[in-house]
Design an enzyme around this catalytic site. Structure first.
Site, PDB file in Angstrom:
ATOM      1  N   ARG A  47      27.477 109.880  36.643  1.00  0.00           N
ATOM      2  CA  ARG A  47      27.350 108.435  36.829  1.00  0.00           C
ATOM      3  C   ARG A  47      28.716 107.773  36.637  1.00  0.00           C
ATOM      4  NH1 ARG A  47      22.843 110.011  33.749  1.00  0.00           N
ATOM      5  NH2 ARG A  47      20.817 109.599  34.778  1.00  0.00           N
ATOM      6  N   LYS A  56      22.269 108.216  29.601  1.00  0.00           N
ATOM      7  CA  LYS A  56      21.094 107.383  29.845  1.00  0.00           C
ATOM      8  C   LYS A  56      19.877 107.901  29.096  1.00  0.00           C
ATOM      9  CE  LYS A  56      18.457 105.351  33.661  1.00  0.00           C
ATOM     10  NZ  LYS A  56      18.322 105.275  35.145  1.00  0.00           N
ATOM     11  N   HIS A 110      27.449 105.285  42.986  1.00  0.00           N
ATOM     12  CA  HIS A 110      26.217 105.915  42.503  1.00  0.00           C
ATOM     13  C   HIS A 110      25.518 106.688  43.622  1.00  0.00           C
ATOM     14  CE1 HIS A 110      23.152 106.219  39.319  1.00  0.00           C
ATOM     15  NE2 HIS A 110      22.289 106.271  40.321  1.00  0.00           N
ATOM     16  N   ARG A 135      25.449 110.617  43.994  1.00  0.00           N
ATOM     17  CA  ARG A 135      24.470 111.466  43.300  1.00  0.00           C
ATOM     18  C   ARG A 135      23.331 111.822  44.267  1.00  0.00           C
ATOM     19  NH1 ARG A 135      24.109 111.568  37.765  1.00  0.00           N
ATOM     20  NH2 ARG A 135      21.909 110.952  37.676  1.00  0.00           N
ATOM     21  N   HIS A 141      18.860 114.374  34.621  1.00  0.00           N
ATOM     22  CA  HIS A 141      17.579 113.681  34.630  1.00  0.00           C
ATOM     23  C   HIS A 141      16.668 114.282  33.566  1.00  0.00           C
ATOM     24  CE1 HIS A 141      17.965 112.211  39.068  1.00  0.00           C
ATOM     25  NE2 HIS A 141      18.514 111.375  38.204  1.00  0.00           N
ATOM     26  N   TYR A 147       9.354 124.122  27.498  1.00  0.00           N
ATOM     27  CA  TYR A 147       9.688 125.452  27.975  1.00  0.00           C
ATOM     28  C   TYR A 147      11.073 125.504  28.627  1.00  0.00           C
ATOM     29  CZ  TYR A 147       4.862 126.819  27.104  1.00  0.00           C
ATOM     30  OH  TYR A 147       3.663 127.101  26.490  1.00  0.00           O
TER      31      TYR A 147
END
Length: 237
Positions: free
Chosen positions: A72, A99, A164, A167, A190, A200
């Site tokens: 970012r 974030k 941006h 991305r 993310h 997991y």
């Protein structure tokens, strides 16, 4: 709902079957992106004609580094020298700047390291890798200016590409080149929406991501991008 079922208010709770009835939700990398982006197939020509043409300004260097790392804007602009592990070729972004509030390791491709080495030689004595003239973090406008000055068109008609948006370009490239969605999601830092799934996934797949990011950097650095372009074709940037 489970409580209602236990109290005989309903016959059974439908919640446990929802995931079987509804289609799989798309990951963030697959969702519609609203930031105007340069189509991934056009990025090699964009990099050659815009980022590496003329004087290597701070804005251009920061923007190229942003593209290579799929990071970012704020993460790159506030990047500090202390966050770089030169031996491991890794950049660790502290959780305070993420974030999701979780520290994120970014594998650095050779070209990304080259950009950092170039910056280090300039010795401007700022803790920030890409500082402004007053030594503070580079303004987001500096990245935007590099795109506006070159009139870089996006996949949104009539709109200039945004920092941006790269991305999204990376995400499309990863998807169309066969990389697992989970790996691309991790490269973009993310969060995993499902707590059960997150339990997991306790590794950040750093070395697997390193191979992917080096392949991405290879694509960005290739002027023709591996495409059979007509030498007379003019790509509008």
């Amino acid at each position: 709902m489970n409580w209602c079922a236990a109290q005989d208010y309903i016959i059974a709770s439908p919640v446990q079957n929802v995931d079987r009835l509804l289609p799989r939700q798309k990951g963030k990398c697959e969702r519609v992106q609203h930031h105007p982006a340069v189509p991934w197939r056009d990025i090699p020509v964009f990099a050659e004609r815009v980022l590496r043409a003329g004087k290597p300004t701070m804005g251009k260097l920061a923007l190229e580094f942003l593209i290579l790392t799929a990071a970012r804007s704020g993460e790159v602009r506030h990047m500090q020298w202390s966050e770089i592990d030169w031996d491991a070729a890794t950049w660790t972004i502290p959780k305070e700047r993420m974030k999701a509030g979780v520290a994120h390791r970014v594998p650095l491709a050779p070209r990304a390291i080259e950009i950092l080495a170039t910056r280090q030689q300039e010795e401007d004595f700022s803790p920030f890798v890409f500082p402004s003239r007053n030594g503070k973090p580079l303004s987001d406008m500096a990245l935007t200016k590099a795109l506006r000055d070159a009139n870089v068109q996006s996949d949104t008609p009539g709109r200039i590409a945004t920092a941006h948006g790269f991305r999204s370009s990376f995400c499309d490239w990863a998807s169309e080149n066969g990389y697992p969605r989970d790996m691309a999601e991790r490269a973009l830092a993310h969060t995993i929406p499902s707590a059960a799934e997150a339990a997991y996934h306790r590794t950040d797949l750093l070395e697997q991501r390193r191979e992917m990011m080096e392949a991405w950097a290879g694509w960005v650095m290739d002027v023709l991008g591996g495409l059979d372009r007509d030498p007379n074709e003019q790509t509008q940037m």
